[in-house]
Motif scaffolding. Structure first.
Motif, PDB file in Angstrom:
ATOM      1  N   CYS A  11       8.034  -3.467  -3.107  1.00 24.31           N
ATOM      2  CA  CYS A  11       7.313  -4.290  -4.084  1.00 24.31           C
ATOM      3  C   CYS A  11       8.208  -5.437  -4.541  1.00 24.31           C
ATOM      4  N   GLN A  24      -2.007  -1.958  -3.910  1.00 21.38           N
ATOM      5  CA  GLN A  24      -1.434  -1.939  -5.251  1.00 21.38           C
ATOM      6  C   GLN A  24      -0.158  -1.110  -5.254  1.00 21.38           C
ATOM      7  N   TRP A  31      -0.686  -6.031  -7.754  1.00 21.45           N
ATOM      8  CA  TRP A  31      -1.498  -6.100  -6.543  1.00 21.45           C
ATOM      9  C   TRP A  31      -0.885  -7.071  -5.548  1.00 21.45           C
TER      10      TRP A  31
END
Length: 458
Positions: A11, A24, A31
């Motif tokens: 992420c 997600q 997102w």
């Protein structure tokens, strides 16, 4: 037989790893922030040369100690020669620390670091690694800024493994990487600037700095929304994160500390961009208080607390009849959601209805005011513009406004009033809890408890 490569998904907001791609991030809830990250099973030459499989930053085997057995030493500092920069850093550069300096293109990141290193090179061994500019371009900038060039060591390189080899040979006390987004490790297949490259390159450089006691200065890019580019874990790795802010149409730059393990957070340094580079502004309040000779309605001065010092800034508000069905709420240097909340308090507890009016609020000088101490000054400036009544030029206002219409105290009230008195202000409206214990010579302090009482003082 070649070793099988493992693939992870990282992420870009929080740095969390995931085994497979998903829309997600389950860690932070963002997102479309997962990017593919190839985990190389063979250790790179950079990793093997700075400790092999031991990837800890300390550089030595961990030992268990009681807290009272740890020897306390004063943190050594290296002065940069700039008082404003030392203030934001907490007193200077700490050996073994990793510092990230971000900012928009043209803000002056490379100029600031080049000025510092050219001056420090006479006393300390300094190495400047440029990955975006050629050595000739850096030399031309130093010539234009009239900086001493006979001591600073310079190299143009983007391979982190070769940079570490150069650093081991040069043994610099201060190492600058300009910038971390163009650096890469050969063991990773992704392109420079990707989540994997930025994270692993920063980890290798930070590990080297911790093990050798080198001051590491990283230049970072920012995205279009003003946040640092790359994974969020980058800000967790380093010890100090600074943001150089300022628009290209303004000659002033503000250096704000977002994270600092060796000093105060949210400290602010002010610089002016000149032909000789960035120059310190020793008295920033005088710069931001360069008001017009005739003050119009909607203009008011407040005192905000930045790090360890007070700063006087001018707030301006403009209230005008809305020509559309949805009135506009525009903020420059202030939080827009807080403005909407304060307007509701003004209607409910102040009896002033501006629901059908366009409201514009601005902080003069390009300073961002994030604290709640400017609430009362903002509301009074809005009412001043709405009623077209000029406020006294020598009046200063600060205080937090609660949802019940009460005026709450703010920290360091005495110091704020003292700073305002130094700049010639003779009248102040503050919270009753911020009433000074000892009278301030030449200043009348009006203490209020509610928003209605403050509106009566206009």
């Amino acid at each position: 037989m070649a070793a099988k490569r493992k693939t992870a998904y990282v992420c870009s907001d929080c740095g969390a790893d995931h085994a497979k791609w998903q829309g997600q991030c389950s860690a932070c809830g963002a997102w479309n922030t997962l990017s593919e990250f190839v985990v190389d099973s063979t250790p790179s030459r950079a990793g093997a040369s700075v400790g092999g499989s031991r990837s800890g930053f300390a550089g030595s085997l961990a030992t268990v100690q009681r807290l009272d057995q740890i020897e306390l030493k004063e943190t050594p500092r290296i002065g940069t020669g700039m008082v404003e920069l030392d203030r934001v850093l907490g007193g200077g550069l700490v050996p073994g620390s990793a510092i990230l300096i971000g900012g928009h293109p043209g803000a002056g990141k490379s100029t600031l670091l080049l000025q510092v290193l050219c001056r420090l090179a006479a006393e300390k061994s300094c190495l400047y690694i440029t990955g975006e500019e050629s050595p000739a371009q850096v030399a031309m900038r130093a010539e234009r800024l009239q900086l001493p060039k006979d001591q600073l060591r310079l190299a143009a390189e983007t391979d982190v493994e070769r940079i570490l080899d150069l650093a081991r040979a040069e043994k610099p006390a201060i190492l600058v990487i300009d910038s971390i987004q163009v650096m890469y490790l050969q063991g990773l297949q992704s392109a420079p600037g990707s989540v994997a490259q930025v994270r692993e390159s920063a980890a290798a450089l930070t590990r080297f700095a911790k093990q050798t006691g080198t001051v590491l200065l990283l230049v970072g890019h920012v995205t279009k929304d003003g946040t640092l580019a790359g994974p969020k874990v980058l800000e967790h790795m380093i010890d100090c994160s600074l943001m150089l802010e300022g628009s290209t149409d303004s000659r002033f730059r503000t250096l704000r500390g977002l994270k600092n393990r060796f000093g105060a957070v949210n400290e602010l340094g002010v610089f002016a961009m000149t032909q000789e580079g960035l120059r310190e502004v020793k008295n920033p309040s005088a710069i931001f208080l360069n008001r017009a000779e005739e003050v119009s309605s909607g203009s008011l001065v407040t005192v905000v607390w930045e790090g360890t010092r007070p700063l006087l800034v001018e707030l301006q508000a403009l209230v005008d009849q809305s020509h559309f069905g949805n009135p506009r709420r525009v903020c420059v240097g202030l939080e827009q959601n807080r403005l909407a909340m304060l307007l509701a308090v003004l209607h409910r507890h102040g009896g002033v209805q501006v629901g059908d009016q366009d409201v514009f609020a601005n902080v003069v000088g390009g300073v961002r005011v994030m604290e709640t101490g400017a609430d009362l000054a903002l509301l009074l400036s809005i009412v001043s513009s709405f009623r077209d009544r000029t406020l006294p030029r020598d009046m200063v206002v600060f205080g937090e406004v609660g949802l019940a219409g009460e005026i709450r105290p703010v920290p360091h009230g005495q110091e704020r009033l003292t700073e305002a008195a130094k700049h010639g202000f003779t009248r102040a409206i503050v919270s009753a809890s911020n009433r000074p214990r000892t009278p301030i010579e030449g200043m009348e302090v009006i203490a209020v408890r509610t928003l209605a009482e403050a509106l009566e003082q206009q």
